[in-house]
Design an enzyme around this catalytic site. Sequence first.
Site, PDB file in Angstrom:
ATOM      1  N   ASN A 106      16.178  39.265 -20.082  1.00 45.50           N
ATOM      2  CA  ASN A 106      15.843  40.151 -18.969  1.00 45.50           C
ATOM      3  C   ASN A 106      16.885  39.906 -17.890  1.00 45.50           C
ATOM      4  OD1 ASN A 106      14.756  41.398 -16.640  1.00 45.50           O
ATOM      5  ND2 ASN A 106      12.706  41.271 -17.507  1.00 45.50           N
ATOM      6  N   THR A 107      17.904  40.775 -17.838  1.00 50.70           N
ATOM      7  CA  THR A 107      19.038  40.538 -16.946  1.00 50.70           C
ATOM      8  C   THR A 107      18.690  40.723 -15.485  1.00 50.70           C
ATOM      9  OG1 THR A 107      19.733  42.847 -17.251  1.00 50.70           O
ATOM     10  CG2 THR A 107      20.700  41.204 -18.707  1.00 50.70           C
ATOM     11  N   CYS A 108      17.576  41.397 -15.187  1.00 48.30           N
ATOM     12  CA  CYS A 108      17.198  41.600 -13.784  1.00 48.30           C
ATOM     13  C   CYS A 108      16.747  40.293 -13.140  1.00 48.30           C
ATOM     14  CB  CYS A 108      16.104  42.661 -13.677  1.00 48.30           C
ATOM     15  SG  CYS A 108      16.628  44.291 -14.257  1.00 48.30           S
ATOM     16  N   ILE A 109      16.154  39.396 -13.931  1.00 48.11           N
ATOM     17  CA  ILE A 109      15.729  38.097 -13.399  1.00 48.11           C
ATOM     18  C   ILE A 109      16.501  36.967 -14.064  1.00 48.11           C
ATOM     19  CG2 ILE A 109      13.437  38.841 -12.692  1.00 48.11           C
ATOM     20  CD1 ILE A 109      12.331  37.762 -15.280  1.00 48.11           C
TER      21      ILE A 109
END
EC number: 2.3.2.26
Length: 705
Positions: A666-669
């Site tokens: 999950n690249t957003c977090i």
Amino acid sequence: MAEKSIQAVLFELGLGTISQRFIEHKINFELAKKLSDEELSALGVGTIGDRIRPKEKLNSQNTELPVPHSSPQASGSTSGSTPRSLLDRIRRERSLLFSSGSGKSNIPKNLPRNQKKSKEKTWTGTFICMADKSQGRVPSVSEKEVLIKAQLGFKRIQFCLEDKEEDVLAKISENETGFYQLQDIGGFELLRCRQNCRQLELVDCPWTVRDLKATLGSQGKIYLRPIQINLSTQSTVQSTHIEKREACKTCGDSFSIHELRKHVKLCHEKDLSNESDSELYDPHITETNVEETDEIQSEKIPDNIMENMEQVESSNNNSGSSVNSNNETIIESIIVSSTYQSSLDGKEVNDVIPIDDVFLQSRDDSSSAINVDPVDNLMTDESNIITLINNCLNYLIENSINDPVDILRYLQKNIVTGRELEISSIETPTDGDTNFISVDRHELIETAFDEVGALTDLRPTLEVQFYGENAVDSGGPRKEFFRLILREIKEKYFEPVRPFAKMEDYETIGKILALSMLQNGKIPQFLDFSLVDELFESSSPSLVVLNLRKGLDSLGLYKIGSSLPQFRHLFNTKPPILTLKGAITMLKPNFSEPGTNRRSLQTRVYSVFTKYLREVSSGRRENISLHSILMFATGADEEPILGFAVGPEICFSESETYNSFLPTSNTCINRLTLPIPSAEKDLPTNEILFHLYDLAFANTYYGLS
């Protein structure tokens, strides 16, 4: 006879269950002697002892082995009947033991392979139907939107691999799966895009499925162009008309919602023209009426503005100059400036522009006049940026902030508006305004330039979506976009600088560079020292640099770089090399409580992962680098210059969640998830895990399953 002999050996050694694999791979007695350990393992011989015993048995016999007999009656049969019957009996027993209970027989049908029905092979092609019979270039983004609304544009059509040219053309123009508009138009032709350009050319091969597949591959696009008649681009999408009506606040007439904005604009322009006509000189107005009007207007002007007006008047009287002709403009400008609202640091502040600064160029040169109303200029977005950047410059200079990283952090805090750039967890709400753009990975330059060039206000957070990828951008896809677009800009426009390219492209490039720097993207560190000096210092720059300046200054970065020389070091600082120690330190594991069974499983998986990192850092995993792993986990191939808002971490989940040991992220977090074994599924060997890791880290697409 060779097949029967090798079966006999396998049955003697207790390996009769895998004899069918030897038959399927056409391995006879002589070939079996030459098999390596890897090949035996692939055939199903799992243990080391089972691989050694067949080799010794085969090498010790130079003649064909006798077939073991299960009964005296079998002695009169052929030598291969006993192994075949024993194999069938084993299959029946296994079928009875592991029957699904559905009532259907699981006994395999002993049909020869050539009698089994083979699945028909197919090929699926990507087709884009164009409307213009003379079109010679790939359609732009706006043209594709028109084509899609007319049910042209993009479609995927499936063919049988043996289809001939007439079958291909017929399926392309079918009513349901193809483009029915191509029927009865006098023919159409198949084109493809030339390499490294957007020009189209005829597909130079027979238009059979096999030839098209060999020439274009599985990912190539085929463009369809009519030959004699242009196709209709009239939209076939039914528009939904809104019946709700609202009254215009200016004229009071009622209009539907979708017509109201157009009317309000026309009505407002008409109202302004009426006001300007009423301000013309009227000879019937007496001096008394003029004096009464002036008294009424003076009552409405606040005291602080009256004081400023008196200062202007006194300064004019002392200098002997006359600005009576501009009194109306000055009064009107002061009123507007006193009510002008600017937004700085998220707070509304009433800015009163000093009259001496706005209207008087110099007290020694009082005869000069200002022809442009500066308050009107301040009402534009461009002037808002100028005012904001000037305030930021004053703060940075007054507080002696000289570190370029601290300067960039302060500018990001004050310039970027809307939604937060980063989120701390999946549960964090993603509220706030954004600039939404949709881009194509395969045509990134064109789609990105079109989307960014259409933005009128660059300050809100950028929200990026790639065509066909189901990822919600909370920071990850945006970092991935900046990484990809800066790489393509570097290759196409700066290696070397191409002055013959379109100049407006360099203005858009300047905007993208400014957005990337302010919104946690990559720093454009591919610019030469000489180009950076010309960008911020030269008094006679080239057209390329002039357009770059214009793009950078859309967010004030040219002003900052030319006023603060230390800020330019960001463009010349090379990123640090990512080492094994740095990667292990950056990707921190999130373990369970010590002493638990889950912790022991997590430790096993993390130990394998660190071994994999060592393999990658030493270059033993082809096409995979430490940067690839960081990019998979965070969307960035290096640590941002302002750092990660949320530190990258490794989490663990049971493999039964995805029924696979393939890593996810999950690249957003900035989270990398490694599956761990469960009670039903044990941990594979290191070789299998390393192969799965290679497969995952070689892909950066969002939404893969």
